[in-house]
Every structure is written in C-alpha cells, then in structure tokens.
Design an enzyme around this catalytic site. Sequence first.
Site, PDB file in Angstrom:
ATOM      1  N   LYS A   1      58.935 -91.268   7.516  1.00 21.46           N
ATOM      2  CA  LYS A   1      59.286 -90.744   8.846  1.00 21.46           C
ATOM      3  C   LYS A   1      58.093 -90.173   9.611  1.00 21.46           C
ATOM      4  CE  LYS A   1      63.424 -88.797   9.235  1.00 21.46           C
ATOM      5  NZ  LYS A   1      64.660 -88.012   8.992  1.00 21.46           N
TER       6      LYS A   1
ATOM      7  N   ASP B   1      67.556 -87.034  14.946  1.00 19.45           N
ATOM      8  CA  ASP B   1      68.145 -86.103  13.983  1.00 19.45           C
ATOM      9  C   ASP B   1      68.674 -84.842  14.661  1.00 19.45           C
ATOM     10  OD1 ASP B   1      67.859 -87.591  11.647  1.00 19.45           O
ATOM     11  OD2 ASP B   1      65.822 -86.860  11.277  1.00 19.45           O
TER      12      ASP B   1
END
Length: 279
Positions: free
Chosen positions: A71, A108
């Site tokens: 990520k 997120d």
Amino acid sequence: MNDHPRIPLAGVIGSPIAHSRSPALHGYWLKQYGIRGHYIPMDVAAEDLETVLRALPKAGFVGCNVTIPHKETVLALADVVSDRAALIGAANTLIFRPDGRIHADNTDGYGFIANLREGAPGWAPAEGPAAVIGAGGAARAIVASLLEVGVPEIRIANRTRARADVLRTEFGARVVVYDWVQAGNMMEDARTVVNTSSLGMEGKAEFRVPLDALDSRAVVTDCVYTPLRTKLLEEAAAMGCTTVDGLGMLLHQAVPGFERWFGHRPEVTAELREAVLSA
C-alpha cells in the site's frame, strides 16, 4: 475482425492474498448488477510489483485494489496520486487510465466513516475526543478522516510509541500521544473509540487494553472483523456503548473503486454482508 467489447477486469494485489474477501465482495456486485466483468486475487511479490502493475492495463484491467505489503510502495509507482493518498502515505485503490497511466487513491477513510455513520446513526464526531489504538497504515487513514469530520482531539497509543509520534508530527496539534501503558486512560470522556491494530484478531495477540474508563456514551468500533464480534466490542456493548463491527469498513471502502472501474455505484446491503461473511 473482432467486434466484441473488451470485458473490464479488476482485482486485488497483495502477498499473501488467498484470505482476501474482496473477490467475493466485488463478485457479488458484478453478478447483482449484471456487469460483464471479473475481479481476481493476485499474489504478487514486492520485486515483481512494478512489472505486474505496468502490464495490467495492457491485459484489460481497469484498476485494482492494493493491500499489505504494497500500500505504501504503490505511491512511488503511480503517475497520479490523490491528495488523500498523499496525506495518508498509502493507497488501496488504483485506477488505470486509457493511456495506461496509474491513478492512486485511498478509500479506507471513506469506508471507515461510512461504516460508522451506518452502524451508529447518532454518532456526533465533534462531541468529544477520539481514542485510537494502533498507529499503522489503517490508523493513518482513520486519523485523517476523523480530523476531516471535526473530531476535536485524537488520542493515540501504540505498542511502539515512535510510530504514534510520527502521526502527531504529520497530523498536527489535535493529535495527542499516550504511552502504551496509559492506553486505558485515554478512553476517559472519549466519544469515539477505534481499534486499528491487529489485537483481538484470530491468530493474533489478545486485546488487553483496560476499558475501565470507557464512557457509556462512546461509539466503539474495531477494524478487526475476524471474529466479527471482538472482545473489545463485546465488553463495550456490555458497558452500554454503541458498537460497530469492522466488516462494514471493508464493504464501504470498496464502493468508490467499483464505481470507477465498472461504471455503476453499488450499494452496501445486509445481503452483501451475508455473502461476504459466508465466502
């Protein structure tokens, strides 16, 4: 001459990846909305990440999700990085543009806030401090989103204090760092409590942060969703708190990516939850 339209492809890249529930999630939506597309898991080693990413658009991929351990790395490989992803320092959603350029975003925080608002409709973020356990990648996205919706103070405790200190430096004066041994104390008068760590997850260390100071008016959520009802959520519910499990964050964070890739904004429903839980 081939006059068949190209079937859009997407997927999730990580290592390991076999445990991911994202294929079940996106597969459910593709079937529900009758979209001719596919979403597949891809186990990609760090040394192969750039080669794979550059090849995917040529193979018909319109984008992909990115999970541990890639990520942070994908930010350096992307051609365009959203403000959110740059602030958080990580991306979980990639969009492949028609010219092959890679656009990196982070959904997120969006998923976290959408899950809280759905699971605790009365949640008022500005009413009081938030207590955040953990200072990893998920915490970065959650801290950024809590600041954005007006939480006046964010208290963070992490087993390694240095990681929490980094968040204090990057996100500013509304972030207050507590030593790990004082993690229970930061619950006092907190109206939002979040576990962003792996504590309490199946196969991981138990959640042992004392909850004696927890305010019954708090909304408590856990990013862990295996088990769905963690020790933190069970104890908080017994104390009268509103609790929100972590599965909804996974479901809601997937919405923006699916819409960009497949051209339809999907809905998070009870039927979707059941399908993902049973996958």
